[in-house]
Design a protein around this motif. Structure first.
Motif, short mmCIF file in Angstrom:
data_model
loop_
_atom_site.label_atom_id
_atom_site.label_comp_id
_atom_site.label_asym_id
_atom_site.label_seq_id
_atom_site.Cartn_x
_atom_site.Cartn_y
_atom_site.Cartn_z
N THR A 73 39.40 32.15 43.69
CA THR A 73 38.40 33.12 44.14
C THR A 73 38.85 34.58 44.04
O THR A 73 38.03 35.48 44.18
N GLU A 74 40.15 34.82 43.78
CA GLU A 74 40.65 36.19 43.71
C GLU A 74 41.21 36.49 42.33
O GLU A 74 42.16 35.84 41.89
N PRO A 75 40.65 37.45 41.61
CA PRO A 75 41.17 37.80 40.28
C PRO A 75 42.57 38.41 40.39
O PRO A 75 42.78 39.34 41.15
N ARG A 76 43.49 37.87 39.63
CA ARG A 76 44.84 38.40 39.55
C ARG A 76 45.19 38.74 38.10
O ARG A 76 44.67 38.13 37.18
N PHE A 77 46.07 39.70 37.93
CA PHE A 77 46.57 40.03 36.60
C PHE A 77 47.32 38.83 36.05
O PHE A 77 48.22 38.30 36.70
N VAL A 78 46.96 38.40 34.87
CA VAL A 78 47.60 37.27 34.20
C VAL A 78 48.16 37.75 32.87
O VAL A 78 47.41 38.25 32.02
N GLU A 79 49.46 37.61 32.66
CA GLU A 79 50.09 37.99 31.40
C GLU A 79 49.77 36.97 30.31
O GLU A 79 49.57 37.32 29.16
N TRP A 80 49.81 35.72 30.64
CA TRP A 80 49.46 34.53 29.85
C TRP A 80 50.40 34.25 28.69
O TRP A 80 50.65 33.09 28.39
#
Length: 327
Positions: free
Chosen positions: A212-219
């Motif tokens: 439910t919370e957008p987080r920075f994802v490097e991926w």
């Protein structure tokens, strides 16, 4: 690495780029050893440049506009520049500074930027020379760096440059759907029906609602994107695939469900992540399927022909499909 997307430039164009980024006094002299292509990446072309002052910098150039790329790769350089700004503003994770960025298309047919050269070894190239203890130590550092990157909070799921959505389920199913669309458009055989894969993904999609919370994802934080020196990570590079999403999709977690990618224990220890819950395990398997689909389908877009690589990525796709099916 050889790839159709690498937008190589002439020495004259590179000199013009240097002049624009660093001024005429830094344009290299008549010597021929001022420029070296850095060959480990698959997507952008990057050159190590020795300026007239002796300073080492890197010019990174996006693919040419006439080369078809996968949907998720469009606008990748704008994403990387946004990611670098976020990382430098909100974390202590070491990343290169951006000395100059040019999106005018005046000197070449694509976006490009300049940054300092990182004095270090590429962890992916160094890996086979390390002891097991040394590899684990680096994986713990990668886990800790990833966890810090994931502390950056966003306002919506999706691309760093927008648009976004308040539903991770909507965003991720669109992401994996676009990869399938890319494969169908080029007629890539997967060994599995496209309709069947879409139905399989939809049948497990409710596991995504937990996020439910957008987080920075490097991926894309694999060993090949970590520069190391004296036992520590000195820079994380190649940020063009970052987005706002679920941290569990990060590369370091892949091996938790797909053993062919290694052992995730040291990464998870460094990250500080507990064993996956049943719902997290379903999500992680969906994310493994997403990665496997990209690895297979991109071989068509990049014109990759190495039979060993093709066999390996197809085996990973079969494995990922079986794991999602089994949940």
């Amino acid at each position: 690495m050889e790839s159709l997307t690498k937008n190589r430039q002439t020495p004259a164009t590179l000199r013009a780029m240097i002049e624009r980024a660093y001024g005429p006094d830094e344009v290299p002299g008549p010597a021929t050893d001022w420029c070296t292509e850095l060959g480990h990446g698959w997507f952008n072309v990057a050159y190590r440049i020795r300026l007239r002052s002796g300073a080492l910098v890197v010019l990174k150039i996006a693919p040419p506009p006439g080369v078809e790329v996968m949907t998720y790769e469009r606008g990748a350089m704008a994403t990387e520049l946004a990611a670098l700004e976020l990382i430098r503003a909100h974390t202590t994770v070491p990343v290169p500074a951006v000395d100059f960025a040019d999106r005018s298309r005046e000197l070449c047919d694509a976006d490009w930027f300049a940054m300092p050269f990182i004095d270090g070894d590429n962890l992916g190239m160094l890996r086979d020379t390390l002891t097991a203890a040394e590899r684990d130590a680096y994986q713990e550092q990668l886990g800790a760096a990833t966890a810090e990157l994931n502390t950056i909070r966003g306002t919506a799921f999706g691309p760093l440059t927008g648009p976004g959505s308040d539903s991770w389920r909507t965003v991720f199913t669109a992401m994996i759907g676009s990869v399938l669309d890319d494969g169908e458009r080029r007629g890539v055989g997967l060994g599995h029906s496209y309709a069947g894969l879409r139905a399989l993904i939809e049948s497990r999609a409710d596991s995504l609602d937990e996020v439910t919370e957008p987080r920075f994802v490097e991926w894309d934080l694999w060993d090949n994107n970590a520069m190391v020196r004296d036992g520590r990570i000195v820079a994380i590079i190649d940020h063009e695939r970052a987005f706002w999403g679920d941290p569990l999709i990060e590369a370091g977690f892949t091996a938790s469900e797909l053993p062919a990618f290694g052992d995730s224990k040291a990464f998870m220890r460094g990250y500080g992540h507990a064993p996956l819950t049943p719902v997290e395990q379903i999500r992680r398997r969906l994310y493994g399927l997403y990665l496997a689909l990209i690895m297979v389908i991109e071989t068509e877009y990049r014109v990759m022909t190495d039979p060993g690589h093709l066999a390996w990525v197809r085996a990973r796709l079969d494995e990922a499909v079986a794991l999602v099916t089994a949940t």
